[in-house]
Motif scaffolding. Structure first.
Motif, PDB file in Angstrom:
ATOM      1  N   THR A   1       0.987  -1.308   0.076  1.00 63.68           N
ATOM      2  CA  THR A   1       0.049   0.057  -0.054  1.00 63.68           C
ATOM      3  C   THR A   1       0.837   1.324  -0.044  1.00 63.68           C
ATOM      4  OG1 THR A   1      -1.668  -1.166   1.233  1.00 63.68           O
ATOM      5  CG2 THR A   1      -2.037   1.116   1.315  1.00 63.68           C
ATOM      6  N   VAL A   2       1.765   1.251   0.851  1.00 60.22           N
ATOM      7  CA  VAL A   2       2.859   2.313   0.927  1.00 60.22           C
ATOM      8  C   VAL A   2       3.626   2.524  -0.508  1.00 60.22           C
ATOM      9  CG1 VAL A   2       4.648   3.354   2.019  1.00 60.22           C
ATOM     10  CG2 VAL A   2       3.063   2.062   3.248  1.00 60.22           C
ATOM     11  N   LEU A   3       4.176   1.617  -1.063  1.00 57.25           N
ATOM     12  CA  LEU A   3       4.599   1.819  -2.256  1.00 57.25           C
ATOM     13  C   LEU A   3       3.727   2.268  -3.668  1.00 57.25           C
ATOM     14  CD1 LEU A   3       7.006  -1.252  -2.295  1.00 57.25           C
ATOM     15  CD2 LEU A   3       7.494   1.009  -1.841  1.00 57.25           C
ATOM     16  N   ASP A   4       2.374   1.803  -3.270  1.00 52.56           N
ATOM     17  CA  ASP A   4       1.433   2.338  -4.412  1.00 52.56           C
ATOM     18  C   ASP A   4       1.420   3.778  -4.116  1.00 52.56           C
ATOM     19  OD1 ASP A   4       1.071  -0.103  -5.535  1.00 52.56           O
ATOM     20  OD2 ASP A   4      -0.601  -0.617  -4.266  1.00 52.56           O
ATOM     21  N   TYR A   5       1.353   4.259  -2.923  1.00 52.52           N
ATOM     22  CA  TYR A   5       1.249   5.678  -2.516  1.00 52.52           C
ATOM     23  C   TYR A   5       2.209   6.407  -3.074  1.00 52.52           C
ATOM     24  CZ  TYR A   5       1.017   9.844   0.462  1.00 52.52           C
ATOM     25  OH  TYR A   5       1.106  10.915   1.108  1.00 52.52           O
ATOM     26  N   ALA A   6       3.610   5.883  -2.861  1.00 50.60           N
ATOM     27  CA  ALA A   6       4.677   6.454  -3.164  1.00 50.60           C
ATOM     28  C   ALA A   6       4.719   6.603  -4.824  1.00 50.60           C
ATOM     29  CB  ALA A   6       5.632   5.626  -2.860  1.00 50.60           C
ATOM     30  N   HIS A   7       4.191   5.747  -5.529  1.00 52.35           N
ATOM     31  CA  HIS A   7       4.229   5.646  -6.850  1.00 52.35           C
ATOM     32  C   HIS A   7       3.148   6.894  -7.382  1.00 52.35           C
ATOM     33  CE1 HIS A   7       3.948   4.780 -11.394  1.00 52.35           C
ATOM     34  NE2 HIS A   7       2.681   4.354 -11.178  1.00 52.35           N
ATOM     35  N   ILE A   8       2.005   6.770  -6.873  1.00 53.05           N
ATOM     36  CA  ILE A   8       0.921   7.811  -7.034  1.00 53.05           C
ATOM     37  C   ILE A   8       1.603   9.205  -6.826  1.00 53.05           C
ATOM     38  CG2 ILE A   8      -1.469   8.673  -6.363  1.00 53.05           C
ATOM     39  CD1 ILE A   8      -1.999   5.793  -5.885  1.00 53.05           C
ATOM     40  N   LYS A   9       2.291   9.531  -5.775  1.00 56.64           N
ATOM     41  CA  LYS A   9       2.689  10.850  -5.331  1.00 56.64           C
ATOM     42  C   LYS A   9       3.819  11.225  -6.276  1.00 56.64           C
ATOM     43  CE  LYS A   9      -0.040  11.828  -2.287  1.00 56.64           C
ATOM     44  NZ  LYS A   9      -0.973  13.218  -2.457  1.00 56.64           N
ATOM     45  N   GLY A  10       4.430  10.204  -7.229  1.00 60.20           N
ATOM     46  CA  GLY A  10       5.625  10.430  -7.842  1.00 60.20           C
ATOM     47  C   GLY A  10       6.875  10.369  -7.155  1.00 60.20           C
ATOM     48  N   PHE A  11       7.133   9.780  -6.175  1.00 58.26           N
ATOM     49  CA  PHE A  11       8.320   9.482  -5.398  1.00 58.26           C
ATOM     50  C   PHE A  11       8.745   8.314  -6.298  1.00 58.26           C
ATOM     51  CE2 PHE A  11       5.951  11.044  -1.656  1.00 58.26           C
ATOM     52  CZ  PHE A  11       6.627  12.456  -1.773  1.00 58.26           C
ATOM     53  N   VAL A  12       8.334   7.337  -6.553  1.00 60.32           N
ATOM     54  CA  VAL A  12       8.988   6.401  -7.315  1.00 60.32           C
ATOM     55  C   VAL A  12       8.153   6.238  -8.850  1.00 60.32           C
ATOM     56  CG1 VAL A  12       8.907   3.521  -7.472  1.00 60.32           C
ATOM     57  CG2 VAL A  12       8.760   4.868  -5.258  1.00 60.32           C
ATOM     58  N   PRO A  13       9.240   6.123  -9.747  1.00 61.26           N
ATOM     59  CA  PRO A  13       8.797   6.308 -11.117  1.00 61.26           C
ATOM     60  C   PRO A  13       7.771   5.279 -11.674  1.00 61.26           C
ATOM     61  CG  PRO A  13      11.016   5.538 -10.984  1.00 61.26           C
ATOM     62  CD  PRO A  13      10.643   5.890  -9.583  1.00 61.26           C
ATOM     63  N   GLU A  14       7.846   3.993 -11.275  1.00 65.59           N
ATOM     64  CA  GLU A  14       7.325   2.886 -11.666  1.00 65.59           C
ATOM     65  C   GLU A  14       6.613   2.119 -10.538  1.00 65.59           C
ATOM     66  OE1 GLU A  14       9.870   0.311 -13.777  1.00 65.59           O
ATOM     67  OE2 GLU A  14      10.087   2.153 -15.526  1.00 65.59           O
ATOM     68  N   GLU A  15       5.591   1.471 -10.834  1.00 65.53           N
ATOM     69  CA  GLU A  15       4.800   0.382  -9.698  1.00 65.53           C
ATOM     70  C   GLU A  15       5.746  -0.554  -9.190  1.00 65.53           C
ATOM     71  OE1 GLU A  15       0.935  -0.714  -9.824  1.00 65.53           O
ATOM     72  OE2 GLU A  15       0.598   1.070 -11.844  1.00 65.53           O
ATOM     73  N   VAL A  16       5.935  -0.890  -8.256  1.00 64.02           N
ATOM     74  CA  VAL A  16       6.749  -1.933  -7.566  1.00 64.02           C
ATOM     75  C   VAL A  16       5.796  -3.142  -7.355  1.00 64.02           C
ATOM     76  CG1 VAL A  16       8.260  -2.566  -5.521  1.00 64.02           C
ATOM     77  CG2 VAL A  16       8.190  -0.169  -6.471  1.00 64.02           C
ATOM     78  N   SER A  17       6.287  -4.048  -7.938  1.00 65.81           N
ATOM     79  CA  SER A  17       5.560  -5.326  -7.664  1.00 65.81           C
ATOM     80  C   SER A  17       6.166  -6.146  -6.489  1.00 65.81           C
ATOM     81  CB  SER A  17       5.435  -6.490  -8.952  1.00 65.81           C
ATOM     82  OG  SER A  17       4.747  -7.635  -8.726  1.00 65.81           O
ATOM     83  N   LEU A  18       5.463  -6.989  -5.497  1.00 69.96           N
ATOM     84  CA  LEU A  18       5.860  -7.676  -4.561  1.00 69.96           C
ATOM     85  C   LEU A  18       5.407  -9.108  -4.651  1.00 69.96           C
ATOM     86  CD1 LEU A  18       5.414  -5.252  -1.557  1.00 69.96           C
ATOM     87  CD2 LEU A  18       7.534  -5.468  -2.933  1.00 69.96           C
ATOM     88  N   ARG A  19       4.858  -9.485  -5.975  1.00 70.87           N
ATOM     89  CA  ARG A  19       4.501 -10.853  -6.005  1.00 70.87           C
ATOM     90  C   ARG A  19       5.532 -11.591  -5.742  1.00 70.87           C
ATOM     91  NH1 ARG A  19       1.770  -8.196 -10.472  1.00 70.87           N
ATOM     92  NH2 ARG A  19       3.360  -9.090 -11.769  1.00 70.87           N
ATOM     93  N   SER A  20       6.609 -11.727  -6.099  1.00 68.75           N
ATOM     94  CA  SER A  20       7.531 -12.849  -6.085  1.00 68.75           C
ATOM     95  C   SER A  20       8.068 -12.620  -4.485  1.00 68.75           C
ATOM     96  CB  SER A  20       8.778 -12.366  -7.103  1.00 68.75           C
ATOM     97  OG  SER A  20       9.410 -11.022  -6.720  1.00 68.75           O
ATOM     98  N   VAL A  21       7.839 -11.986  -3.616  1.00 68.50           N
ATOM     99  CA  VAL A  21       8.501 -11.833  -2.427  1.00 68.50           C
ATOM    100  C   VAL A  21       8.466 -13.339  -1.792  1.00 68.50           C
ATOM    101  CG1 VAL A  21       8.492 -10.894   0.016  1.00 68.50           C
ATOM    102  CG2 VAL A  21       8.453  -9.500  -2.104  1.00 68.50           C
ATOM    103  N   THR A  22       7.155 -13.790  -1.613  1.00 69.87           N
ATOM    104  CA  THR A  22       7.126 -14.839  -0.834  1.00 69.87           C
ATOM    105  C   THR A  22       7.659 -16.210  -1.534  1.00 69.87           C
ATOM    106  OG1 THR A  22       4.923 -15.238  -2.424  1.00 69.87           O
ATOM    107  CG2 THR A  22       4.828 -14.215   0.052  1.00 69.87           C
ATOM    108  N   ARG A  23       8.275 -16.328  -2.792  1.00 65.22           N
ATOM    109  CA  ARG A  23       9.059 -17.287  -3.349  1.00 65.22           C
ATOM    110  C   ARG A  23      10.308 -17.285  -2.623  1.00 65.22           C
ATOM    111  NH1 ARG A  23       7.980 -15.985  -9.684  1.00 65.22           N
ATOM    112  NH2 ARG A  23       5.592 -16.130  -9.571  1.00 65.22           N
TER     113      ARG A  23
END
Length: 394
Positions: free
Chosen positions: A172-194
């Motif tokens: 949620t925080v990383l999505d917020y960071a992307h929307i606010k322009g702090f992070v240029p691209e969306e960060v996917s965490l789908r692979s973390v649990t692997r």
């Protein structure tokens, strides 16, 4: 006209940046990691103009994570294409990205107004306890799957429900960071649990109420008329014991002056005696029950059951569960309140897992550890159970 040095090599990763040996290591679009013999690491953007090659430093790698270095390099390249002088743009562009903790707290302040009860408190406390000490000081642009993995590894198996919530909240925080322009691209965490072990024990968990909802539930419970089921459920939640331990409790096990409940080994699941420190709210409930017994029976015999629908026969398993169902609580069980307690300890207190395990009378899986751990943390558990009762508003 400026040209950029491009080498078609595998892009760097956070792990490569950390372990690369001495030399110049290409990332992409002219960005290099320079590792000196001393181990010092720094970023360099290589550009060429009128046949002359120039390198522009972007800062030390320990201060500028890979993601930040790429952004700085991209901004410098963009400025050069627009005709700006690279040296002045590089100096202006070296402002560091906000830290992950700063962005998280901004995100929290934005969202908390729409939350009810204690949910907003547990949301930020889970970061303060599990996340900020590990990655809070990093630039938000440096938070990737590897960073999140370092947060989850210590808690993935010990407090699995909390770990899953932390993962979701970081997303949620990383999505917020992307929307606010702090992070240029969306960060996917789908692979973390692997990169984490399977939580095989989750299938055996009883349905549990989120700890954020427990205070409101307890308020509603206390508003009900006193019955065997209501009082037994209240005592079970306040003491975090198993329902069987409440159902078969007798008066001889309680010392209300010392505020203790001594459950004999014969009645414990692990066949080890367990002494429960009673919070003031639990003592108040028990004194009221004792007075009622005295009025009904003329005496309170040590062997008499606290909760009995018929003489010398404990209430059934369904008696407390029926209270939940009558309150329209369909997604929680009586036993599940032990999980609720565990999650509260993990997210809202600084109490160690060892103390929480002892409060729940859990068996130590490691035989060597069990042999050396002789303390029962009684004084610390007394404080803990009082804090639990206070949290519940009992």
């Amino acid at each position: 006209m400026w040209d950029f040095i491009v080498e078609f090599q595998m892009a760097l990763t956070t792990l490569k940046v950390k372990h690369a040996g001495p030399g110049r290591h290409a990332d992409m679009h002219g960005l290099y990691l320079l590792v000196r013999d001393s181990g010092a690491r720094s970023w360099v953007l290589r550009m060429q103009h009128a046949g002359r090659r120039r390198d522009f430093g972007l800062g030390p790698a320990q201060d500028v994570p890979l993601a930040d270095a790429r952004i700085l390099a991209a901004n410098l390249r963009k400025a050069v294409r627009a005709g700006e002088e690279p040296e002045s743009r590089r100096r202006a562009g070296q402002r560091s990205a906000p830290t992950f903790e700063k962005v998280t707290r901004d995100c929290y302040d934005t969202m908390k107004g729409g939350w009810k009860d204690q949910r907003h408190v547990s949301w930020i406390s889970s970061f303060e306890r599990h996340v900020f000490p590990l990655i809070g000081g990093r630039a938000v642009t440096a938070i990737d799957s590897a960073a999140v993995l370092t947060v989850l590894e210590p808690i993935w198996l010990t407090v699995p429900d909390t770990a899953k919530r932390v993962l979701q909240r970081i997303g949620t925080v990383l999505d917020y960071a992307h929307i606010k322009g702090f992070v240029p691209e969306e960060v996917s965490l789908r692979s973390v649990t692997r990169g984490l072990p399977r939580q095989t024990h989750q299938v055996t968990h009883r349905a549990a109420m989120p700890h954020e909802d427990a205070p409101a539930f307890m308020k509603a419970l206390l508003a009900l008329p006193s019955t065997l089921g209501r009082d037994a459920l209240q005592l079970t939640i306040l003491t975090a014991v198993r329902s069987n331990e409440t159902r078969k409790a007798v008066w001889g096990e309680f010392d209300l002056d010392k505020a203790t409940w001594s459950i004999p080994a014969s009645r414990m699941k692990m066949k080890e005696a367990h002494v429960v420190p009673l919070a003031p709210a639990a003592v108040k409930l028990l004194r009221a029950l004792r007075q009622r017994h005295l009025e009904l029976h003329g005496a309170v015999k040590p062997e008499r059951l606290l909760f009995s629908s018929r003489r010398d026969k404990p209430i059934s398993d369904m008696t407390m569960l029926k209270v939940l169902r009558d309150m329209k609580i369909t997604d929680a069980t009586v036993h599940g309140f032990r999980s609720t307690f565990t999650d509260w300890v993990a997210e809202c207190t600084d109490v160690s897992k060892e103390v929480a395990d002892k409060a729940l009378a859990h068996q130590i899986a490691n035989a060597v550890e069990a042999a050396y751990r002789r303390t029962d943390f009684f004084d610390r558990r007394r404080v803990l159970m009082s804090e639990w009762a206070h949290f519940l508003g009992a």
